[in-house]
Design a protein around this motif. Structure first.
Motif, PDB file in Angstrom:
ATOM      1  N   VAL A  58      -1.702 -45.094 -56.140  1.00 44.54           N
ATOM      2  CA  VAL A  58      -0.861 -43.978 -56.577  1.00 44.54           C
ATOM      3  C   VAL A  58      -1.341 -43.449 -57.923  1.00 44.54           C
ATOM      4  CG1 VAL A  58       1.461 -43.346 -57.338  1.00 44.54           C
ATOM      5  CG2 VAL A  58       1.160 -44.739 -55.288  1.00 44.54           C
ATOM      6  N   HIS A  59      -1.647 -44.360 -58.826  1.00 46.71           N
ATOM      7  CA  HIS A  59      -2.088 -43.992 -60.177  1.00 46.71           C
ATOM      8  C   HIS A  59      -3.438 -43.289 -60.139  1.00 46.71           C
ATOM      9  CE1 HIS A  59      -1.546 -45.449 -64.600  1.00 46.71           C
ATOM     10  NE2 HIS A  59      -2.121 -44.264 -64.567  1.00 46.71           N
ATOM     11  N   VAL A  60      -4.350 -43.805 -59.345  1.00 43.88           N
ATOM     12  CA  VAL A  60      -5.685 -43.193 -59.207  1.00 43.88           C
ATOM     13  C   VAL A  60      -5.567 -41.777 -58.660  1.00 43.88           C
ATOM     14  CG1 VAL A  60      -7.810 -43.253 -57.846  1.00 43.88           C
ATOM     15  CG2 VAL A  60      -7.035 -45.313 -59.028  1.00 43.88           C
ATOM     16  N   VAL A  61      -4.811 -41.608 -57.593  1.00 48.52           N
ATOM     17  CA  VAL A  61      -4.657 -40.289 -56.980  1.00 48.52           C
ATOM     18  C   VAL A  61      -3.988 -39.322 -57.952  1.00 48.52           C
ATOM     19  CG1 VAL A  61      -3.499 -39.001 -55.144  1.00 48.52           C
ATOM     20  CG2 VAL A  61      -4.602 -41.185 -54.630  1.00 48.52           C
ATOM     21  N   SER A  62      -2.958 -39.799 -58.654  1.00 46.38           N
ATOM     22  CA  SER A  62      -2.252 -38.950 -59.610  1.00 46.38           C
ATOM     23  C   SER A  62      -3.169 -38.508 -60.744  1.00 46.38           C
ATOM     24  CB  SER A  62      -1.046 -39.709 -60.178  1.00 46.38           C
ATOM     25  OG  SER A  62      -0.340 -38.924 -61.109  1.00 46.38           O
ATOM     26  N   ASN A  63      -3.955 -39.430 -61.287  1.00 46.04           N
ATOM     27  CA  ASN A  63      -4.881 -39.069 -62.364  1.00 46.04           C
ATOM     28  C   ASN A  63      -5.990 -38.147 -61.878  1.00 46.04           C
ATOM     29  OD1 ASN A  63      -3.369 -40.757 -63.971  1.00 46.04           O
ATOM     30  ND2 ASN A  63      -5.129 -41.871 -64.797  1.00 46.04           N
ATOM     31  N   ALA A  64      -6.485 -38.408 -60.672  1.00 46.07           N
ATOM     32  CA  ALA A  64      -7.550 -37.566 -60.125  1.00 46.07           C
ATOM     33  C   ALA A  64      -7.047 -36.137 -59.931  1.00 46.07           C
ATOM     34  CB  ALA A  64      -8.042 -38.138 -58.801  1.00 46.07           C
ATOM     35  N   PHE A  65      -5.863 -36.010 -59.371  1.00 42.72           N
ATOM     36  CA  PHE A  65      -5.302 -34.682 -59.143  1.00 42.72           C
ATOM     37  C   PHE A  65      -5.003 -33.998 -60.474  1.00 42.72           C
ATOM     38  CE2 PHE A  65      -1.710 -31.801 -58.116  1.00 42.72           C
ATOM     39  CZ  PHE A  65      -2.388 -30.971 -57.239  1.00 42.72           C
ATOM     40  N   GLY A  66      -4.458 -34.753 -61.427  1.00 40.27           N
ATOM     41  CA  GLY A  66      -4.146 -34.196 -62.732  1.00 40.27           C
ATOM     42  C   GLY A  66      -5.383 -33.726 -63.465  1.00 40.27           C
ATOM     43  N   LEU A  67      -6.456 -34.518 -63.391  1.00 39.33           N
ATOM     44  CA  LEU A  67      -7.691 -34.135 -64.070  1.00 39.33           C
ATOM     45  C   LEU A  67      -8.283 -32.883 -63.430  1.00 39.33           C
ATOM     46  CD1 LEU A  67      -9.432 -35.179 -66.406  1.00 39.33           C
ATOM     47  CD2 LEU A  67     -10.834 -36.377 -64.729  1.00 39.33           C
ATOM     48  N   TRP A  68      -8.261 -32.819 -62.110  1.00 42.52           N
ATOM     49  CA  TRP A  68      -8.740 -31.622 -61.430  1.00 42.52           C
ATOM     50  C   TRP A  68      -7.906 -30.409 -61.793  1.00 42.52           C
ATOM     51  CZ3 TRP A  68      -5.892 -28.787 -57.784  1.00 42.52           C
ATOM     52  CH2 TRP A  68      -6.588 -27.730 -57.192  1.00 42.52           C
ATOM     53  N   TYR A  69      -6.597 -30.588 -61.810  1.00 43.09           N
ATOM     54  CA  TYR A  69      -5.673 -29.505 -62.129  1.00 43.09           C
ATOM     55  C   TYR A  69      -5.887 -29.026 -63.567  1.00 43.09           C
ATOM     56  CZ  TYR A  69      -1.446 -26.971 -60.724  1.00 43.09           C
ATOM     57  OH  TYR A  69      -0.555 -26.005 -60.328  1.00 43.09           O
ATOM     58  N   LEU A  70      -6.153 -29.983 -64.448  1.00 42.04           N
ATOM     59  CA  LEU A  70      -6.422 -29.652 -65.855  1.00 42.04           C
ATOM     60  C   LEU A  70      -7.658 -28.779 -65.986  1.00 42.04           C
ATOM     61  CD1 LEU A  70      -6.008 -29.967 -68.892  1.00 42.04           C
ATOM     62  CD2 LEU A  70      -7.135 -32.187 -68.743  1.00 42.04           C
ATOM     63  N   SER A  71      -8.709 -29.129 -65.268  1.00 38.32           N
ATOM     64  CA  SER A  71      -9.942 -28.359 -65.343  1.00 38.32           C
ATOM     65  C   SER A  71      -9.765 -26.967 -64.758  1.00 38.32           C
ATOM     66  CB  SER A  71     -11.077 -29.098 -64.626  1.00 38.32           C
ATOM     67  OG  SER A  71     -10.831 -29.161 -63.232  1.00 38.32           O
ATOM     68  N   VAL A  72      -8.951 -26.853 -63.701  1.00 33.20           N
ATOM     69  CA  VAL A  72      -8.713 -25.544 -63.082  1.00 33.20           C
ATOM     70  C   VAL A  72      -7.850 -24.669 -64.002  1.00 33.20           C
ATOM     71  CG1 VAL A  72      -7.532 -24.371 -61.176  1.00 33.20           C
ATOM     72  CG2 VAL A  72      -8.940 -26.391 -60.733  1.00 33.20           C
ATOM     73  N   ALA A  73      -6.775 -25.266 -64.561  1.00 30.86           N
ATOM     74  CA  ALA A  73      -5.852 -24.505 -65.402  1.00 30.86           C
ATOM     75  C   ALA A  73      -6.524 -24.037 -66.685  1.00 30.86           C
ATOM     76  CB  ALA A  73      -4.636 -25.360 -65.745  1.00 30.86           C
ATOM     77  N   ALA A  74      -7.465 -24.861 -67.213  1.00 33.46           N
ATOM     78  CA  ALA A  74      -8.107 -24.518 -68.479  1.00 33.46           C
ATOM     79  C   ALA A  74      -9.394 -23.744 -68.278  1.00 33.46           C
ATOM     80  CB  ALA A  74      -8.391 -25.789 -69.275  1.00 33.46           C
TER      81      ALA A  74
END
Length: 241
Positions: free
Chosen positions: A224-240
């Motif tokens: 759960v933690h891995v998937v959440s961090n992976a999605f968050g990091l991807w989302y961060l790169s897209v948003a920024a």
């Protein structure tokens, strides 16, 4: 450093305490202190910005190395691994459903923000947005190191600390729900105290704590933690980006 006493009771049962509260607290403080010194003292002294992907990755890896060096004895002994839940869960439907449920709980804040047309990262700090821009702009070794540290190393070590040692110690002293809630709150306020992400970190802590308690293994929570961090990091790169 000895993490377990001679009273090898199963977490949550019996009067003998498996974990010393002082030892668990010491592990958490040492991990946080290592991260702080590396990220805000040693790194800047070497000319690295706190938003540098290289420094972020190095901070996570060094913090993990310190923790793993201290708990290596526990990880090397089968009986101790069981008591910190560093074992495989039962390969059954309960484990699968628990993992899926944990993923759903961890993403509740993001789903709410998405329905409002916002993202967590749009309300994040300038430092986080700088990280996203750096990640989106590069695809070399720095980005690979940041992804590996954030998506793999950090979840493994944080789950070991907060759902293995901390939740195990709390579970011996209080009911399961209270232990999960308190461990999640400490996870937020000790390690992830960022105003923009408090609710997201709390949901992640509750989700992974519930997974650990329900499956008696750290692996579902790590997933759960891995998937959440992976999605968050991807989302961060897209948003920024």
């Amino acid at each position: 450093m000895v993490m377990a006493t001679n009273a090898m009771s199963v977490p949550g049962t019996g009067r003998a305490k498996l974990f010393s509260g002082w030892i668990v607290a010491g592990l958490l403080v040492l991990h946080l202190a290592t991260l702080t010194v590396v990220h805000y003292v040693a790194g800047p002294m070497l000319g690295l910005s706190p938003a540098s992907p290289d420094l972020i990755a190095a901070t996570i890896v060094i913090g993990a190395a310190v923790v793993l060096a201290l708990v290596s004895r526990d990880l090397g002994a089968a009986d101790r691994r069981r008591r910190i839940l560093a074992v495989l869960p039962s390969p059954d439907g309960r484990t699968v459903l628990t993992t899926v449920g944990g993923l759903a709980i961890s993403q509740i804040p993001l789903a709410i923000l998405a329905l409002q047309g916002n993202t967590i990262w749009q309300m994040g700090t300038a430092e986080k947005l700088a990280i996203g821009k750096a990640l989106a702009a590069s695809g070399g070794a720095s980005s690979i190191a940041l992804v590996a540290a954030t998506v793999v190393v950090a979840p493994v070590v944080e789950e070991l600390l907060y759902r293995g040692y901390l939740l195990g110690a709390l579970r011996e002293r209080m009911p399961g729900f209270a232990a999960v809630l308190l461990s999640a709150l400490l996870f937020v306020f000790v390690l992830h105290f960022e105003p923009a992400n408090l609710v997201a970190a709390l949901c992640l802590g509750l989700a992974t704590g519930w997974c650990a308690l329900r499956t008696q293994s750290l692996l579902p929570g790590m997933i759960v933690h891995v998937v959440s961090n992976a999605f968050g990091l991807w989302y961060l790169s897209v948003a920024a980006g």
